[in-house]
Design an enzyme around this catalytic site. Structure first.
Site, PDB file in Angstrom:
ATOM      1  N   SER A 110     -28.903 117.672  62.210  1.00 37.78           N
ATOM      2  CA  SER A 110     -28.827 118.665  61.129  1.00 37.78           C
ATOM      3  C   SER A 110     -29.239 118.071  59.780  1.00 37.78           C
ATOM      4  CB  SER A 110     -27.402 119.224  61.015  1.00 37.78           C
ATOM      5  OG  SER A 110     -27.317 120.015  59.846  1.00 37.78           O
ATOM      6  N   LYS A 121     -21.314 129.700  66.189  1.00 36.68           N
ATOM      7  CA  LYS A 121     -21.266 130.748  65.159  1.00 36.68           C
ATOM      8  C   LYS A 121     -20.362 131.931  65.558  1.00 36.68           C
ATOM      9  CE  LYS A 121     -25.688 129.595  63.021  1.00 36.68           C
ATOM     10  NZ  LYS A 121     -26.957 130.070  62.481  1.00 36.68           N
TER      11      LYS A 121
END
Ligand code: ATR
Length: 283
Positions: free
Chosen positions: A16, A67
């Site tokens: 990331s 998520k």
């Protein structure tokens, strides 16, 4: 004073770019924060978040595959997180875990502000009907396109997404703008074509007719890489202006940063640095 702590939580997460992006934002705005990667076990998202909060964490970004877990864990949701059905940003405030979704806003900022392409009054094609497409739907409609066509390999899923848009839309005019289609039945040219499918992960291209593109179209892929995706190469071969999702990544981070810190960072330099690092690593 120790810095306020934030993390990006995912699995895998080491790749990331969020810690680098937020470090740049913090330096630029003189915010005293510490932002790191946090690898959570696949079955241990909630525990990882809660122990980070317990240890004094102030907030988190959430990436694949968590998520939906973040959506479930939040005790309060912003309207755009509610509409997206997924959360990519958490903010801890006393007992409250606020869940937000900044992806759609990031997409709009990158198209309208960074690329300078208006959506208002335009014909927009959204490819895909999964989580990424859902997150983009309401922010796109809020821009008041003339027409928004959702096309998906499985047309029934595009229709489900349209039904959802009907629930979310604030007025009848907004609803009337949304249509669905199969890829093969797509008709005519579009001003903006957004690839929200995961086809690019497999170097695949959604089989849309090349006539959806003209030299005035913007083709946008939510994915990014050192090289243009197969979808962007296809669109460019038919004259479209192309843009990948690196700007969306930076812009969604900027919206999260502002939610946490109350100050909006400038994004252009950070985007240029990331682009240059991507290109250099490829050569
Ligand atoms: P995400 O959360 O990234 O959107 P998802 O919910 O699994 O992931 O949705 C993936 C989307 O990409 C779907 O719209 C899927 O189409 P189907 O609904 O027909 O499965 C689409 N997709 C994945 N691979 C594709 C491919 N090779 N060509 C076209 N569409 C593809």
């Amino acid at each position: 004073m120790p810095p306020d702590r934030y993390v990006v939580i995912g699995n895998p997460v080491a790749h990331s770019k969020s810690p680098a992006i937020h470090a740049s934002f913090a330096a630029q705005t003189a915010q005293h924060i510490d932002y790191r990667h946090l690898l959570a076990p696949l079955d241990g998202f909630a525990e990882a978040v809660l122990s980070f909060r317990q240890a004094g964490g102030k907030g988190a970004n959430v990436t694949v595959p968590f998520k939906l877990d973040a959506f479930a864990l939040a005790t309060r949701l912003t309207p755009r997180a509610q509409a997206a059905g997924a959360v990519n940003t958490l903010k801890f405030d006393g007992d409250t875990i606020l869940g937000d979704n900044t992806d759609g806003q990031g997409l709009i900022a990158d198209i309208v502000r960074n690329a300078g392409v208006a959506i208002k009054g335009k014909r927009v094609l959204l490819l895909g009907a999964g989580g990424a497409a859902r997150g983009a739907l309401l922010p796109l409609l809020e821009q008041e396109p003339k027409e928004l066509v959702i096309a998906n390999r499985t047309v029934a899923k595009a229709q489900e997404l349209m039904a959802l848009a009907h629930q979310q839309a604030q007025n009848a005019a907004m609803v009337a703008r949304v249509k669905t289609s199969s890829f093969s039945a797509l008709d005519g040219a579009f001003d903006v074509v957004i690839n929200a499918t995961s086809a690019s992960l497999h170097e695949d291209v959604p089989p849309v007719p090349s006539t959806v593109f003209t030299t005035a179209s913007l083709a946008y892929d939510m994915m990014y890489g050192a090289q243009p995706t197969a979808f962007l190469r296809f669109a460019a071969a038919h004259g479209a202006q192309v843009r990948d999702g690196l700007g969306m990544l930076v812009e969604q981070a900027a919206v999260a940063f502002e939610l946490w810190r109350g100050v909006a960072p400038a994004t252009a330099t950070v985007l240029a640095e990331l682009r240059s690092a991507l290109t250099t690593s490829a050569s």
